[in-house]
Scaffold this motif. Sequence first.
Motif, PDB file in Angstrom:
ATOM      1  N   ALA A 221       5.095   9.809  -0.348  1.00  0.00           N
ATOM      2  CA  ALA A 221       4.199   8.774  -0.049  1.00  0.00           C
ATOM      3  C   ALA A 221       2.762   9.022   0.233  1.00  0.00           C
ATOM      4  N   ARG A 222       2.467  10.308   1.042  1.00  0.00           N
ATOM      5  CA  ARG A 222       1.216  10.832   1.250  1.00  0.00           C
ATOM      6  C   ARG A 222       0.567  11.035  -0.148  1.00  0.00           C
ATOM      7  N   THR A 223       1.257  11.651  -0.960  1.00  0.00           N
ATOM      8  CA  THR A 223       0.621  12.069  -2.593  1.00  0.00           C
ATOM      9  C   THR A 223       0.196  10.894  -3.002  1.00  0.00           C
ATOM     10  N   ARG A 224       1.239   9.787  -3.102  1.00  0.00           N
ATOM     11  CA  ARG A 224       0.869   8.700  -3.979  1.00  0.00           C
ATOM     12  C   ARG A 224      -0.119   7.700  -3.472  1.00  0.00           C
ATOM     13  N   LEU A 225      -0.313   7.597  -2.207  1.00  0.00           N
ATOM     14  CA  LEU A 225      -1.404   6.808  -1.441  1.00  0.00           C
ATOM     15  C   LEU A 225      -2.797   7.768  -1.607  1.00  0.00           C
ATOM     16  N   GLY A 226      -2.588   8.949  -1.025  1.00  0.00           N
ATOM     17  CA  GLY A 226      -3.970   9.619  -1.650  1.00  0.00           C
ATOM     18  C   GLY A 226      -4.641   9.588  -2.984  1.00  0.00           C
ATOM     19  N   GLN A 227      -3.656   9.793  -3.936  1.00  0.00           N
ATOM     20  CA  GLN A 227      -4.088   9.693  -5.224  1.00  0.00           C
ATOM     21  C   GLN A 227      -4.580   8.395  -5.597  1.00  0.00           C
ATOM     22  N   ALA A 228      -4.162   7.161  -5.001  1.00  0.00           N
ATOM     23  CA  ALA A 228      -4.598   5.745  -5.191  1.00  0.00           C
ATOM     24  C   ALA A 228      -5.936   5.713  -4.522  1.00  0.00           C
ATOM     25  N   LEU A 229      -6.139   6.258  -3.201  1.00  0.00           N
ATOM     26  CA  LEU A 229      -7.168   6.139  -2.483  1.00  0.00           C
ATOM     27  C   LEU A 229      -8.549   7.003  -3.447  1.00  0.00           C
ATOM     28  N   ALA A 230      -8.144   8.101  -3.784  1.00  0.00           N
ATOM     29  CA  ALA A 230      -9.252   8.906  -4.412  1.00  0.00           C
ATOM     30  C   ALA A 230      -9.986   8.184  -5.539  1.00  0.00           C
TER      31      ALA A 230
END
Length: 618
Positions: A221-230
Amino acid sequence: MSRRRHDRNPLGQGAFHRPASRHIPHTPEPAPSSAVPPADNPLIEVLRPALRSDDPTVFWIAAAPLVVELADLRHHPEELPEGVDLMDTFLEINVAETTALLHMIAAMCPDEDLRSRARVGLTSRRQPMPPQISGLADATITDTVAITDEVGENLMVELTLPRGVRAVLIAYIPRAPALFVKDAFVVGAPMEEVLHRYREIMASEGSSLDEALEVVAPADARTRLGQALALTPADEGTAGSEEQWPMLRPFVEFVVGLMPAGGTGYDEDDLLDGAPLPTSERPPWILEDGTDLVAEFTASAHAAGLERVETAADLVAYMMVVLGGGLGDPLAWNPELAEWLLTDVLPTTPILSEDQAAQVPSILPPLVAWSLERTGEDPSVIAQTLREITPLLEQFPVRRADPRMRAQRLEEQVDLALELGDPSALRLADLALLVGGFDVLAELDTTPLPTERLPLEQFPDNLRDLAAEIDAHLVDGVSALLAGQPAPDQTAELLTACRRLLARIAELDDAVLRRKASTRNTAAAIVSLIARGNELMGYAPAPLHEKDLRRAFDLRSNPSQRARNLAEAAALPHRWSGIALADPGLLLGTARAEILRKQDVLREQDPLAGPGAMGRRS
């Protein structure tokens, strides 16, 4: 879910609160600590009810925009009255509301210096705080799931704070044409309650939560949301709910930081395949007895003087769709409705071609007269209606041509593709957005921009010295920015694009150039827009980054606020991810070549992909 009921807060309107306005309250001038008693300070008035609310999320929602504003003003002190430091204001007013705000700043402000100052300030505060404030530093992630649909997913993260406080962050992430956070909000309820409400809503619509629900590891979840935020620029408004997003971004980034690293994110396989579209119902111009109202109108005496009847028929059908969908009656014309169509709908709709839009002033009067006559309206009412819409028809071509109307049409073209749920159409609409429309995309070439000087003669007399100073910074800054790059010959092209954008801003809204701001900062903001719009700067594989821009212009921070103001003044359309210049005259030859390459790839993957794809598929 981005366009369906489960995209909204599943617990209903009363389940979470939001600030009364998106506008962030500013401190009065001079500083409130010396002029306004704390009890009467507008900032305190906003925070007080939020702090006293039983809903643990209310203060987060109210305070998050202030955290953003504080960090932004930290790097743009010229936007505050001279001698005013907003952080000092919070530190000097020792009341519960500012203490709670300091807790928020200490936990989630992106500026390390401000976080440190907030922590120091808290050491002298003694007001008791509710657990959702004092417990932020001890928050943990206790559950992470995703609910997928045909376009993307709602990624849901449960936070648990001391004394049993639980809340769920819900972020909607489409997966085409690129990952980004389209919407995010926080609900003051445990995960099981949120999922129960989703289950009820989806069951009422004939779908199953269990089929769409995915248990997600917190690291994933952290990686997915981090990708989208980036891929969601922090300095651009995102077309979200406009209730909490994008103002809630610092809170979302805070939640990301609470989850463990090392997870698996999205990859190319996560891009969605096309889904079949639902079968359309009987169009509103076909009555239950089979009567075709469009054919009846085009065959009537009212339409006898119209040219190109086929084009007129398409336009009439569209207006009957609007009336039928909004009022249930495709013939329900009145002056108020005509004004709405001519000022809000027809200038911004991407459905109409320029040829059809040009025929609106000639087609609408006979259509209105025929419609009211068919419904038995009195001739005097028909005549009065036509008189009232005449000035609106005269203004329509100018309104349709307005750059801001054009920008909105481009944005809505992308929204339309998103509605269709067709990734190919969506990616094609995004390419059209970059260049200024499907018609421009069809004629696009890759010729490098010519070398041009800044046309100072086009600027008002009292702006020419300022424009010349900005231009001098452009010359030095662009040269320094591209020094050592693989393609230094792009310097002349980049300068031409920057000068064209500066001239456009002066033409559309020169007031933004008159605001208090350094000319160096303005020049850097213009270069930022052009470089990002040409994908020369930003996230990999872009060769340049924000630190390169700051170095080239000798700035301590990125001129993001100035770039936002200039983009608005230039009527640039909003884009989910990155900058859309929407004008081939602002795009370098290499950028246009890359756009054409992507279009060719789309056509290879989907032979139907093309400017008319949406019409064929809808």
